[in-house]
Scaffold this active site. Structure first.
Site, PDB file in Angstrom:
ATOM      1  N   ARG A 341       0.858  -1.195   0.000  1.00 25.65           N
ATOM      2  CA  ARG A 341       0.000   0.000   0.000  1.00 25.65           C
ATOM      3  C   ARG A 341       0.891   1.242   0.000  1.00 25.65           C
ATOM      4  O   ARG A 341       0.550   2.279   0.544  1.00 25.65           O
ATOM      5  CB  ARG A 341      -0.928   0.021   1.221  1.00 25.65           C
ATOM      6  N   ARG A 351       3.557   5.105   4.014  1.00 23.23           N
ATOM      7  CA  ARG A 351       3.399   3.841   4.727  1.00 23.23           C
ATOM      8  C   ARG A 351       4.591   2.944   4.409  1.00 23.23           C
ATOM      9  O   ARG A 351       4.609   2.225   3.419  1.00 23.23           O
ATOM     10  CB  ARG A 351       2.093   3.184   4.279  1.00 23.23           C
ATOM     11  N   ASP A 358      -2.735  -7.699   4.911  1.00 24.82           N
ATOM     12  CA  ASP A 358      -2.813  -7.275   3.513  1.00 24.82           C
ATOM     13  C   ASP A 358      -1.847  -8.081   2.658  1.00 24.82           C
ATOM     14  O   ASP A 358      -2.201  -8.615   1.609  1.00 24.82           O
ATOM     15  CB  ASP A 358      -2.462  -5.786   3.379  1.00 24.82           C
ATOM     16  N   TRP A 488     -10.356  -8.210  10.391  1.00 23.57           N
ATOM     17  CA  TRP A 488     -10.146  -7.704   9.027  1.00 23.57           C
ATOM     18  C   TRP A 488     -10.674  -6.280   8.892  1.00 23.57           C
ATOM     19  O   TRP A 488     -10.099  -5.456   8.184  1.00 23.57           O
ATOM     20  CB  TRP A 488     -10.849  -8.638   8.021  1.00 23.57           C
ATOM     21  N   ASP A 490     -10.922  -2.850   9.911  1.00 23.10           N
ATOM     22  CA  ASP A 490     -10.173  -1.901  10.755  1.00 23.10           C
ATOM     23  C   ASP A 490     -11.077  -1.032  11.616  1.00 23.10           C
ATOM     24  O   ASP A 490     -10.621  -0.418  12.578  1.00 23.10           O
ATOM     25  CB  ASP A 490      -9.355  -0.948   9.866  1.00 23.10           C
ATOM     26  N   LYS A 633     -16.857   3.454   2.479  1.00 27.79           N
ATOM     27  CA  LYS A 633     -15.849   2.592   3.111  1.00 27.79           C
ATOM     28  C   LYS A 633     -16.512   1.536   4.016  1.00 27.79           C
ATOM     29  O   LYS A 633     -17.506   0.942   3.661  1.00 27.79           O
ATOM     30  CB  LYS A 633     -14.817   3.454   3.851  1.00 27.79           C
ATOM     31  N   THR A 706      -5.073  -2.325  -3.393  1.00 24.20           N
ATOM     32  CA  THR A 706      -6.151  -2.827  -2.543  1.00 24.20           C
ATOM     33  C   THR A 706      -6.156  -4.359  -2.559  1.00 24.20           C
ATOM     34  O   THR A 706      -5.848  -4.974  -3.588  1.00 24.20           O
ATOM     35  CB  THR A 706      -7.529  -2.307  -3.018  1.00 24.20           C
ATOM     36  N   GLY A 707      -6.532  -4.907  -1.417  1.00 24.01           N
ATOM     37  CA  GLY A 707      -6.631  -6.359  -1.295  1.00 24.01           C
ATOM     38  C   GLY A 707      -7.673  -6.964  -2.222  1.00 24.01           C
ATOM     39  O   GLY A 707      -7.739  -8.187  -2.386  1.00 24.01           O
TER      40      GLY A 707
HETATM   41  O1  IFM Z   1      -8.664  -5.195   6.092  1.00 27.35           O
HETATM   42  C1  IFM Z   1      -8.442  -3.834   5.997  1.00 27.35           C
HETATM   43  C2  IFM Z   1      -7.088  -3.624   5.393  1.00 27.35           C
HETATM   44  O2  IFM Z   1      -6.104  -4.222   6.186  1.00 27.35           O
HETATM   45  C3  IFM Z   1      -6.789  -2.157   5.193  1.00 27.35           C
HETATM   46  N1  IFM Z   1      -7.844  -1.550   4.416  1.00 27.35           N
HETATM   47  C4  IFM Z   1      -9.162  -1.710   4.943  1.00 27.35           C
HETATM   48  C5  IFM Z   1      -9.517  -3.171   5.169  1.00 27.35           C
HETATM   49  C6  IFM Z   1     -10.885  -3.270   5.809  1.00 27.35           C
HETATM   50  O3  IFM Z   1     -10.956  -2.535   6.974  1.00 27.35           O
END
Ligand code: IFM
Length: 798
Positions: A341, A351, A358, A488, A490, A633, A706-707
């Site tokens: 990220r 960061r 992640d 997961w 946050d 979000k 992003t994941g």
């Molecule tokens: O899971 C998190 C991730 O580690 C960082 N971005 C937001 C996601 C959901 O809160």
């Protein structure tokens, strides 16, 4: 409306209208030398760190300036424009352009006033500088006298923040020099040889080959002139730079060449940029005396990336699905894998580390394409597991296994800003390790010895055992894993002893996976221990968290139920429903009910919401998502990462139509014609999409890093396409839309080529009737690795 199209044959996205709703970006190079570039050449470059190694400036949250600009001037008419539409921004009825974002390069083409330009921007393989190579062609029928100006805006300091805000210092530490074909920028010049305050001085260069330099500037203000901006630099208006260099002002590299082109004639001018001293710069410049160097290097980049992407090529009736799985989602997985990220147009590079969860998830997205590259990062992440089994919430880029502090040490907390362990971090290791071993058959990975982050070392198998123990040592009132700092999500602070059903399901899934490994190892006692734990945890989850038609989200430390259907807000949460299926904890009946409720209560035209209704008036104390606007979000948006899990869950249930419906709603490529609503690049996933309670439903945010890339990849490959390796072979269980009559997949698996055809004349959406390997009928839809030849034909009839 669309602004471009997918050119799958060349693995490019081609932007045909440059006035895109946002800067649409591409990544060049690697974090060793990273460059981000938009379709209008906006963006920045850095060495190793976007925050601490910044070379080119960028104005975040602004107007996509500055960038890697090349201005062209007609020296007879005095008209001028830029090789990218912006910054000059000519009228689009007369300025034609195409931006081709490819794998590791961007090619910007423009035609204006009878002059064609084509600029290839890239970072050569394994190099730490960048190239902007412009071919300029006289497409008119008269001789043209032109000027070309290359412009690079150096930062005054490596540190991005210092460069932006500490002007009483940074304005007074640089100066530039002009030498023949280059501008050299010196920072803290006096410190070369006698370091002061850690600085030993530094050089950057901006050079050109292919034409003589007619005039130059090393001083930003001299190039632009007072009250001018990126769109109308005074030097370009005047047709020459005034050869001024900076001293106690902002530096830049601006190189001007006056050129003459016969009708049909082309010329190549190549600009080079990096953080190098004069001797190093000269060595680089020498390589680009011949034009072949550029072609060769761009081809190398294509060969490198295309070879990786070639390891899975699918052909389905849906073009968007093919573009994403074969090219863009796959490429994005490598980008998130590599860059974490760290740096984008949203993340400014500050960061300086890997988020544990992640990164362990990012690894999953590339395992099917490059398992050994994945394994290296997996080893690294295992070395960031503390010997008590927990993961370090943030793993520094300069992580030093065996010597790191833990969240229990104030020093670690101060350095990283992470005050405590999170409940889920190490639990992500289970699916990732399983996927790696299954893709490769490398069972001995479990016996590899890897250090812990703080002290000691152990086999991977032992690392996994400790991850289970970490959760078992920290149970809440219902004997589910305690919430610790967060799961997961946050924004979900259930309290240290609160309990998240999602984490409980992750632990359950971890137990299932570890039991399989333990069985393989004949670790009988431990198998029994895991079985008992699994049974116990399964019944707890199903008795404490199942509520008629859904799983609740968890319990706060004070015992409050979160995500009950009785709640006025946030009464339905997505992740416990999808993970109940993925982990295997739900019965068939529970799974069917929960998934149906998801469709009923959370589905929208742009994907499935992370929860609903959004928190407004009835949030519990730890609901940090209340900070965000509704449908934004974690507060009820379509949180993109979670789409992959619901796609996977529906697929595991054999619901091909539903799985594909969710793919289609949320996939960037499927939204190509809806670009004015989605805003973000149609070729990459964003972090989230605003949902129903937002006046901008459908608008997506936080591009590239992003994941989502990895979860949607896994959801599509293991779920919809049904390619599910296990340690001994490959199960093929597609869950596809019933109208798909046939799909083909070419997959490289353990060094063998698999040509897989799925026939679906009967309009099924899951299940299978027959399966053949090289013409021989198999007992089930499972191909044993030992039966594979070098090249294999596999037929699955649904
Ligand atoms: O899971 C998190 C991730 O580690 C960082 N971005 C937001 C996601 C959901 O809160």
């Amino acid at each position: 409306m669309n602004y471009g199209y997918f050119d799958d044959a060349n693995k490019e996205y081609v932007i045909t209208k440059p006035d895109t709703p946002a800067p649409w970006a591409n990544y060049l190079g690697s974090p060793e030398y990273g460059a981000i570039i938009s379709n209008n050449a906006g963006g920045y470059s850095f060495v190793k760190s976007g925050a601490n190694g910044r070379i080119l400036r960028y104005h975040f949250n602004s107007d996509d300036t500055p960038g890697r600009y090349i201005y062209i001037r007609d020296d007879e008419t005095k008209d001028y424009w830029s090789a990218s539409w912006q910054p000059v921004g000519k009228d689009l009825s007369v300025y034609k352009s195409e931006c081709h974002h490819g794998t590791g390069y961007t090619n910007m083409k423009a035609s204006y006033a009878g002059i064609d330009t084509e600029v290839l921007y890239y970072v050569p393989m394994n190099k730490t500088y960048e190239v902007w190579s412009m071919k300029i062609t006289n497409a008119s029928d008269r001789v043209r006298k032109l000027s070309a100006f290359g412009y690079a805006e150096f930062s005054n300091e490596d540190n991005y923040n210092q460069d932006q805000v500490n002007l009483q210092y940074t304005l007074f530490i640089t100066r530039t020099y002009f030498k023949e074909n280059k501008i050299l920028q010196a920072i803290n010049e006096n410190c070369t040889g006698s370091p002061v305050n850690g600085s030993t001085g530094k050089n950057r260069f901006f050079a050109q080959t292919g034409a003589q330099v007619t005039s130059y500037n090393g001083n930003k203000d001299s190039f632009f002139g007072k009250y001018h901006s990126y769109g109308d630099p005074k030097a370009v208006i005047d047709g020459k730079c005034n050869n001024e260099l900076n001293y106690n002002s902002n530096s830049c590299g601006a190189l001007h060449s006056a050129i003459e082109l016969q009708p049909g004639e082309s010329k190549v001018i190549t600009y080079l940029l990096g953080s190098k001293n004069e001797a190093e710069a000269d060595e680089i410049i020498a390589r680009y005396q011949s034009e072949d160097a550029v072609c060769k290097e761009v081809q190398e980049l294509k060969d490198f990336w295309h070879a990786k992407l070639q390891n899975l090529v699918v052909k389905t009736p849906d073009a968007a699905f093919n573009s994403m799985i074969n090219i863009w989602n796959a490429y994005q997985c490598f980008i998130t894998f590599t860059w974490s990220r760290a740096a984008s147009f949203v993340y400014c590079g500050e960061r300086n580390g890997y988020g544990y969860r992640d990164t362990v998830q990012d690894i999953q997205g590339i395992i099917h394409l490059d398992p050994e590259q994945a394994a290296d990062k997996l080893r690294f992440m295992l070395s960031a597991q503390v010997d008590n089994g927990g993961g370090l919430p943030l793993v520094k880029f300069d992580h030093n296994p065996g010597h790191e502090g833990t969240p229990d040490d104030p020093e670690y907390v101060k350095e990283t800003g992470h005050p405590a362990y999170r409940a889920d971090d190490a639990l992500w290791l289970f699916p990732t390790v399983y996927k790696y071993i299954s893709e490769t058959g490398n069972k001995s990975f479990l016996d590899e010895v890897i250090p812990f982050s703080n002290k000691g070392e152990a086999t991977v198998y032992e690392h996994l055992k400790r991850a289970i123990q970490f959760s078992e040592d920290r149970l809440g009132a219902h004997k589910m894993p305690a919430g610790l700092h967060a799961d997961w999500n946050d924004c979900l602070r259930l309290g240290k002893a609160g309990e998240s059903s999602f984490v409980a399901m992750q632990l359950y899934y971890g137990l299932v996976i570890l039991k399989e490994f333990a069985t393989e190892k004949n670790d009988t006692e431990y198998v029994k221990y895991l079985s008992d734990l699994q049974d116990e945890l399964g019944s707890i989850i199903n008795s404490e968290c199942w509520e008629d038609d859904r799983y609740i989200r968890g319990f706060t430390e004070a015992g409050q139920v979160i995500g009950s259907k009785q709640d006025k807000e946030a009464s339905m949460w997505l992740n416990p429903q999808s993970w109940a299926v993925i982990s295997g904890v739900a019965s068939k009946e529970q799974a069917e009910k929960a998934l149906e409720k998801v469709h009923e209560e959370l589905n929208t035209a742009f994907g499935v919401r992370v929860m609903a209704p959004s928190f407004k008036q009835h949030a519990f104390k730890g609901a940090l998502s209340l900070l965000f606007n509704p449908s934004t979000k974690e507060n009820g948006s379509v949180f993109s990462q979670t789409q992959g899990w619901i796609i996977l869950a529906e697929s595991l249930m054999g619901h091909g139509n539903r799985a594909f419906e969710y793919f289609k709603e949320s996939s960037p490529a499927s939204q190509n014609d809806n670009a004015d609503v989605r805003i973000l690049e149609p070729y990459v996933h964003g972090q989230f999409t605003e949902s129903a309670e937002s006046p901008f439903e459908g608008r997506a945010h936080v591009h590239w890093l992003t994941g989502t890339a990895s979860t949607v990849m896994v959801g599509c490959v293991e779920g919809i396409l049904g390619l599910r390796p296990d340690p001994d072979g490959l199960c093929i269980a597609p869950a596809i839309p019933s109208e798909w009559k046939e799909i083909t997949m070419e997959k490289v698996f353990r060094g063998c080529k698999l040509n897989i055809t799925v026939k679906n004349e009967n309009g099924a959406e899951g299940g299978y009737k027959e399966c053949y390997l090289n013409g021989v009928k198999l007992e089930k839809n499972y191909v044993s690795a030992t039966d594979l030849k070098d090249v294999n034909d596999i037929l699955l009839v649904m």
